[in-house]
Design a protein around this motif. Structure first.
Motif, PDB file in Angstrom:
ATOM      1  N   TRP A   1       6.182  10.719  -0.898  1.00  0.00           N
ATOM      2  CA  TRP A   1       5.223   9.694  -0.474  1.00  0.00           C
ATOM      3  C   TRP A   1       5.971   8.539   0.177  1.00  0.00           C
ATOM      4  O   TRP A   1       7.162   8.334  -0.047  1.00  0.00           O
ATOM      5  N   PHE A   2       5.243   7.804   0.987  1.00  0.00           N
ATOM      6  CA  PHE A   2       5.786   6.636   1.668  1.00  0.00           C
ATOM      7  C   PHE A   2       4.821   5.477   1.532  1.00  0.00           C
ATOM      8  O   PHE A   2       3.606   5.679   1.485  1.00  0.00           O
ATOM      9  N   GLY A   3       5.363   4.288   1.461  1.00  0.00           N
ATOM     10  CA  GLY A   3       4.525   3.102   1.354  1.00  0.00           C
ATOM     11  C   GLY A   3       5.276   1.865   1.784  1.00  0.00           C
ATOM     12  O   GLY A   3       6.320   1.946   2.439  1.00  0.00           O
ATOM     13  N   MET A   4       4.736   0.720   1.427  1.00  0.00           N
ATOM     14  CA  MET A   4       5.374  -0.554   1.779  1.00  0.00           C
ATOM     15  C   MET A   4       5.335  -1.473   0.569  1.00  0.00           C
ATOM     16  O   MET A   4       4.307  -1.604  -0.097  1.00  0.00           O
TER      17      MET A   4
ATOM     18  N   ILE B   1       0.491 -10.534   1.119  1.00  0.00           N
ATOM     19  CA  ILE B   1       0.332  -9.134   0.728  1.00  0.00           C
ATOM     20  C   ILE B   1      -1.040  -8.612   1.153  1.00  0.00           C
ATOM     21  O   ILE B   1      -1.161  -7.517   1.725  1.00  0.00           O
ATOM     22  N   ASN B   2      -2.074  -9.390   0.889  1.00  0.00           N
ATOM     23  CA  ASN B   2      -3.431  -8.963   1.240  1.00  0.00           C
ATOM     24  C   ASN B   2      -3.615  -8.824   2.742  1.00  0.00           C
ATOM     25  O   ASN B   2      -4.282  -7.892   3.220  1.00  0.00           O
ATOM     26  N   LYS B   3      -3.034  -9.756   3.500  1.00  0.00           N
ATOM     27  CA  LYS B   3      -3.156  -9.685   4.958  1.00  0.00           C
ATOM     28  C   LYS B   3      -2.428  -8.447   5.490  1.00  0.00           C
ATOM     29  O   LYS B   3      -2.950  -7.728   6.361  1.00  0.00           O
ATOM     30  N   LEU B   4      -1.241  -8.185   4.958  1.00  0.00           N
ATOM     31  CA  LEU B   4      -0.500  -6.989   5.357  1.00  0.00           C
ATOM     32  C   LEU B   4      -1.276  -5.732   5.006  1.00  0.00           C
ATOM     33  O   LEU B   4      -1.343  -4.778   5.795  1.00  0.00           O
ATOM     34  N   ASN B   5      -1.866  -5.709   3.823  1.00  0.00           N
ATOM     35  CA  ASN B   5      -2.613  -4.536   3.390  1.00  0.00           C
ATOM     36  C   ASN B   5      -3.746  -4.205   4.362  1.00  0.00           C
ATOM     37  O   ASN B   5      -3.916  -3.048   4.771  1.00  0.00           O
TER      38      ASN B   5
ATOM     39  N   THR C   1       0.850  -1.195   0.000  1.00  0.00           N
ATOM     40  CA  THR C   1       0.000   0.000   0.000  1.00  0.00           C
ATOM     41  C   THR C   1       0.880   1.237   0.000  1.00  0.00           C
ATOM     42  O   THR C   1       2.084   1.162   0.263  1.00  0.00           O
ATOM     43  N   VAL C   2       0.280   2.367  -0.293  1.00  0.00           N
ATOM     44  CA  VAL C   2       0.921   3.670  -0.103  1.00  0.00           C
ATOM     45  C   VAL C   2       0.403   4.228   1.220  1.00  0.00           C
ATOM     46  O   VAL C   2      -0.810   4.307   1.427  1.00  0.00           O
ATOM     47  N   PHE C   3       1.328   4.556   2.129  1.00  0.00           N
ATOM     48  CA  PHE C   3       0.933   5.091   3.431  1.00  0.00           C
ATOM     49  C   PHE C   3       0.340   6.499   3.293  1.00  0.00           C
ATOM     50  O   PHE C   3      -0.797   6.757   3.660  1.00  0.00           O
ATOM     51  N   THR C   4       1.195   7.409   2.818  1.00  0.00           N
ATOM     52  CA  THR C   4       0.864   8.834   2.813  1.00  0.00           C
ATOM     53  C   THR C   4       1.528   9.526   1.632  1.00  0.00           C
ATOM     54  O   THR C   4       2.431   8.966   1.005  1.00  0.00           O
ATOM     55  N   ASN C   5       1.097  10.741   1.364  1.00  0.00           N
ATOM     56  CA  ASN C   5       1.917  11.633   0.562  1.00  0.00           C
ATOM     57  C   ASN C   5       1.923  12.995   1.246  1.00  0.00           C
ATOM     58  O   ASN C   5       1.060  13.280   2.081  1.00  0.00           O
ATOM     59  N   SER C   6       2.898  13.806   0.910  1.00  0.00           N
ATOM     60  CA  SER C   6       3.001  15.110   1.557  1.00  0.00           C
ATOM     61  C   SER C   6       3.804  16.067   0.689  1.00  0.00           C
ATOM     62  O   SER C   6       4.593  15.652  -0.166  1.00  0.00           O
TER      63      SER C   6
ATOM     64  N   GLU D   1      -0.971  13.543   4.000  1.00  0.00           N
ATOM     65  CA  GLU D   1      -2.305  13.074   3.649  1.00  0.00           C
ATOM     66  C   GLU D   1      -2.282  11.554   3.708  1.00  0.00           C
ATOM     67  O   GLU D   1      -1.434  10.919   3.070  1.00  0.00           O
ATOM     68  N   VAL D   2      -3.175  10.953   4.455  1.00  0.00           N
ATOM     69  CA  VAL D   2      -3.213   9.495   4.610  1.00  0.00           C
ATOM     70  C   VAL D   2      -3.887   8.878   3.375  1.00  0.00           C
ATOM     71  O   VAL D   2      -4.970   9.300   2.972  1.00  0.00           O
ATOM     72  N   ILE D   3      -3.250   7.849   2.786  1.00  0.00           N
ATOM     73  CA  ILE D   3      -3.754   7.217   1.572  1.00  0.00           C
ATOM     74  C   ILE D   3      -4.339   5.832   1.889  1.00  0.00           C
ATOM     75  O   ILE D   3      -5.534   5.650   1.869  1.00  0.00           O
ATOM     76  N   GLY D   4      -3.494   4.825   2.150  1.00  0.00           N
ATOM     77  CA  GLY D   4      -3.977   3.487   2.489  1.00  0.00           C
ATOM     78  C   GLY D   4      -4.767   2.839   1.377  1.00  0.00           C
ATOM     79  O   GLY D   4      -5.883   2.367   1.588  1.00  0.00           O
ATOM     80  N   ASN D   5      -4.190   2.752   0.169  1.00  0.00           N
ATOM     81  CA  ASN D   5      -4.898   2.173  -0.973  1.00  0.00           C
ATOM     82  C   ASN D   5      -4.667   0.669  -1.084  1.00  0.00           C
ATOM     83  O   ASN D   5      -3.944   0.070  -0.270  1.00  0.00           O
ATOM     84  N   SER D   6      -5.258   0.043  -2.100  1.00  0.00           N
ATOM     85  CA  SER D   6      -5.136  -1.404  -2.295  1.00  0.00           C
ATOM     86  C   SER D   6      -3.774  -1.750  -2.897  1.00  0.00           C
ATOM     87  O   SER D   6      -3.100  -0.884  -3.465  1.00  0.00           O
TER      88      SER D   6
END
Length: 326
Positions: free
Chosen positions: A254-257, A268-272, A122-127, A294-299
């Motif tokens: 931006w930050f993600g995992m 991957i799905n469980k982590l998401n 997922t993407v955590f955030t962008n700023s 800005e919090v994202i948290g996408n698929s």
């Protein structure tokens, strides 16, 4: 006889499919069964490190195993990226992705991994990024800053978190758009760069708001502009570069995992699910928003499309700015 053979083949196929299904279910059910490493490719104290630790605390609680933050700084993030790319694809070594990940795909000529092969969680955030200066720097606004840099070519030192990072490439873009020359001084993280900026060894740098807000609030650094097209709600009195005369200038961090190539979709799905839940925990969400994010948290699918689009976008900027790294 033929019917017997066909029946055996059919039963064998059913057995194989059933085994795979149960193996997949079992994999997701037992994960994680030991500590998980979250590799941050920048130094402790950087924005990526700060955001990750907020998420890691919640994952440790919700998933029942320690999520350990490990900083592997250097090479504009490529050292940490390379480490995770070569890790077993079992979900126990994960990479905190940043805007530097797609930039390095074209800026570095000797990468030993394929950036597009990472599996997005997922993407955590962008700023927004902010243009920060030492409080004693004579320029008070963007126009004065550009005039000063033009009058003092290559005498303005700008810091970054390394060659090919978003902080570096954003400054190179400003050089191109404003027609100025500055000298690049790369660091291994925001912490040491901020210390030198506050100490006057460098005069300016772009960094993420989440990392700069404490210094802005304390008066140890001064914001000149933000990199979004509009002003940021955390800094309502600070103009954007675009409205200050550098028309159309825009860049966001931006930050993600992401996980190593080949990591099973079940993991991957469980982590998401758990990461998105962590991001939306009231205290974590507010902490990120207060820091300018800005919090994202996408698929996983959306995050993967975003990563590939970023690789293509920054390749154009890197080429035009003639940025190369080894």
């Amino acid at each position: 006889m033929m019917m017997t053979i066909l029946k055996k083949q059919y039963l064998h196929c059913i057995l194989v499919v059933t085994t795979i299904m149960y193996a997949s279910l079992s994999l997701a059910d037992v994960y994680p069964s030991k500590p998980v490493k979250l590799i941050v490719p920048f130094a402790a104290g950087s924005a990526s490190d700060t955001v990750t630790r907020s998420v890691a605390e919640r994952l440790t609680i919700s998933m029942g195993q320690p999520f350990l933050v490990e900083n592997r700084a250097g090479g504009g993030g490529t050292i940490g990226n390379d480490f995770v790319a070569k890790a077993p694809p079992d979900g126990y070594t994960l990479l905190i992705s940043t805007a530097a990940l797609p930039i390095s795909a074209s800026a570095y000529t000797n990468l030993k991994y394929d950036t597009s092969a990472f599996v997005s969680v997922t993407v955590f955030t962008n700023s927004a990024l902010a243009l920060a200066v030492n409080p004693t720097f004579p320029a008070k606004n963007v126009r004065e800053f550009i005039d000063y840099a033009k009058a003092n070519p290559n005498k303005v030192n700008f810091g970054s978190l390394g060659v090919g990072t978003s902080h570096h490439v954003t400054a190179e873009k400003l050089k191109l758009d404003a027609g100025i020359n500055m000298t690049h001084v790369p660091y291994k993280g925001s912490g040491p760069a901020h210390l030198d900026l506050m100490g006057g060894q460098i005069q300016v740098m772009f960094d993420n708001l989440v990392a700069l807000m404490p210094q802005f609030k304390s008066g140890k650094l001064r914001p000149v502009a933000v990199t979004t097209l509009k002003r940021h709600p955390q800094l309502p009195d600070v103009p954007s570069l675009s409205e200050s005369g550098v028309k159309g200038f825009e860049a966001v961090a931006w930050f993600g995992m992401v996980a190593p190539p080949g990591t099973p979709k079940e993991i991957i799905n469980k982590l998401n699910v758990e990461v998105v839940k962590a991001l939306n925990t009231p205290e974590v969400r507010q902490r990120l928003i207060d820091g300018g994010s800005e919090v994202i948290g996408n698929s996983p699918e959306e995050a993967d499309r975003f990563l590939k689009a970023e690789i293509a976008k920054w390749a154009i900027v890197v080429k035009n700015a003639k940025i190369t790294a080894e």
